[in-house]
Scaffold this active site. Structure first.
Site, mmCIF file in Angstrom:
data_model
loop_
_atom_site.group_PDB
_atom_site.id
_atom_site.type_symbol
_atom_site.label_atom_id
_atom_site.label_comp_id
_atom_site.label_asym_id
_atom_site.label_seq_id
_atom_site.Cartn_x
_atom_site.Cartn_y
_atom_site.Cartn_z
ATOM 1 C CE LYS A 14 -3.816 -2.291 2.492
ATOM 2 N NZ LYS A 14 -4.660 -2.238 3.730
ATOM 3 C CE1 TYR A 54 -9.353 -2.914 0.855
ATOM 4 C CE2 TYR A 54 -8.675 -0.925 -0.296
ATOM 5 C CZ TYR A 54 -8.383 -1.997 0.531
ATOM 6 O OH TYR A 54 -7.122 -2.155 1.033
ATOM 7 N NE ARG A 118 -5.872 -12.281 5.483
ATOM 8 C CZ ARG A 118 -6.521 -11.120 5.555
ATOM 9 N NH1 ARG A 118 -6.522 -10.294 4.514
ATOM 10 N NH2 ARG A 118 -7.152 -10.773 6.635
ATOM 11 C CB THR A 124 -6.754 -6.055 10.019
ATOM 12 O OG1 THR A 124 -7.177 -7.265 9.402
ATOM 13 C CG2 THR A 124 -7.220 -4.868 9.225
ATOM 14 C CG ASN A 155 -3.219 -2.665 7.121
ATOM 15 O OD1 ASN A 155 -3.155 -2.143 6.006
ATOM 16 N ND2 ASN A 155 -4.244 -3.391 7.503
ATOM 17 C CG HIS A 158 -5.131 -6.052 -0.189
ATOM 18 N ND1 HIS A 158 -6.335 -6.181 0.465
ATOM 19 C CD2 HIS A 158 -5.192 -6.905 -1.244
ATOM 20 C CE1 HIS A 158 -7.087 -7.063 -0.165
ATOM 21 N NE2 HIS A 158 -6.422 -7.515 -1.217
ATOM 22 C CD GLU A 169 -8.624 -8.768 -3.442
ATOM 23 O OE1 GLU A 169 -9.349 -8.317 -2.549
ATOM 24 O OE2 GLU A 169 -7.508 -9.281 -3.217
HETATM 25 P P1 ADP Z 1 -7.539 -7.106 5.823
HETATM 26 O O1 ADP Z 1 -6.559 -6.130 5.220
HETATM 27 O O2 ADP Z 1 -6.969 -7.781 7.030
HETATM 28 O O3 ADP Z 1 -8.117 -8.073 4.830
HETATM 29 P P2 ADP Z 1 -10.203 -5.916 5.881
HETATM 30 O O4 ADP Z 1 -10.459 -6.556 4.571
HETATM 31 O O5 ADP Z 1 -11.138 -6.194 7.016
HETATM 32 O O6 ADP Z 1 -8.717 -6.209 6.396
HETATM 33 O O7 ADP Z 1 -10.157 -4.333 5.718
HETATM 34 C C1 ADP Z 1 -9.460 -3.778 4.628
HETATM 35 C C2 ADP Z 1 -8.561 -2.665 5.114
HETATM 36 O O8 ADP Z 1 -9.372 -1.652 5.702
HETATM 37 C C3 ADP Z 1 -7.575 -3.015 6.220
HETATM 38 O O9 ADP Z 1 -6.391 -3.586 5.738
HETATM 39 C C4 ADP Z 1 -7.340 -1.674 6.849
HETATM 40 O O10 ADP Z 1 -6.411 -0.888 6.104
HETATM 41 C C5 ADP Z 1 -8.699 -0.994 6.748
HETATM 42 N N1 ADP Z 1 -9.580 -1.135 7.912
HETATM 43 C C6 ADP Z 1 -10.300 -2.209 8.286
HETATM 44 N N2 ADP Z 1 -11.056 -1.966 9.374
HETATM 45 C C7 ADP Z 1 -10.824 -0.668 9.681
HETATM 46 C C8 ADP Z 1 -11.319 0.240 10.687
HETATM 47 N N3 ADP Z 1 -12.219 -0.151 11.583
HETATM 48 N N4 ADP Z 1 -10.859 1.503 10.723
HETATM 49 C C9 ADP Z 1 -9.967 1.904 9.811
HETATM 50 N N5 ADP Z 1 -9.474 1.138 8.818
HETATM 51 C C10 ADP Z 1 -9.881 -0.136 8.755
HETATM 52 MG MG MG Z 2 -9.549 -7.959 3.358
#
Ligand code: ADP
Ligand code: MG
Length: 205
Positions: A14, A54, A118, A124, A155, A158, A169
């Protein structure tokens, strides 16, 4: 997918990962695991691509929301919001995050690629991530920092969460002819049943 050894997943470094100078560190972790990079490109996503990336089914929205609620609960905070509401709010923030660009997009292949990537990426929420994972080792963000600022949690990486998500994706980010089907020499050591036998023959000569 040919066999389970050829499971594929989409990974994005990212914008914060690129800006922090962590492209090399992140790639190294996947390479050292024995995973294979079969496509890679730097890209600057526009809001259309970020939105599509997304765009998630209701069931995934619930999961994202529930993960957030659980993370708050661990810290003794009762987040009085519905999972879907949280997810839709996060989706908007994510478009802003991803379009800050550029990102490095790649397809990674290998046994249990989705699960392995992962695991290496980590939780996350970096605050909750296990030491040794990318989110724990290289960044310091948390829901507690990102939520009041109404931004996405930063973070670094992705990674697709399921086979369906990976297929969708990969199609979104890469054309078929940008994906390289090749074998790495190390695959013999990682996967071949005959490897020990072949080694023995060589050392006995
Ligand atoms: P992951 O990246 O672990 O698959 P998700 O698909 O649940 O996570 O969410 C996508 C991205 O959205 C996360 O990597 C993170 O950057 C962001 N994110 C998720 N939940 C939150 C939240 N509650 N507040 C802010 N950002 C969030
Ligand atoms: Mg995700």
């Amino acid at each position: 997918m040919k066999t389970s050894l050829h499971e594929r997943t989409l990974v994005l470094i990212k914008p914060d990962g690129v800006q922090r100078g962590l492209i090399g560190e992140i790639l190294t972790r996947f390479e050292k695991k024995g995973l294979k990079i079969i496509a890679m490109r730097m890209a600057w996503p526009d809001s259309g691509l970020a939105q599509k990336h997304y765009d998630m089914p209701e069931s995934d929205k619930i999961l994202l929301g529930e993960r957030t609620i659980a993370s708050y609960k661990e810290k003794g905070v009762d987040l009085k919001k519905k999972p879907v509401e949280i997810a839709e709010n996060v989706q908007k923030r994510l478009v802003k995050y991803l379009t800050t660009g550029p990102v490095v997009a790649m397809v990674i292949e290998g046994a249990h690629a989705i699960q392995n990537v992962r695991k290496i990426r980590g939780a996350t929420n970096p605050l909750a991530a296990d030491v040794g994972t990318i989110t724990a080792d290289y960044t310091i963000d948390s829901y507690f920092l990102s939520d009041p600022d109404e931004r996405a949690i930063r973070n670094l990486v992705h990674a697709s969460g399921s086979v369906e998500e990976a297929n969708r994706e990969i199609d979104l980010w890469f054309k078929t002819d940008e994906i390289n089907d090749y074998e790495l020499a190390i695959e013999k050591i990682l996967y071949s049943r005959e490897w020990e036998g072949a080694r023995k023959e060589l050392t006995q000569k």
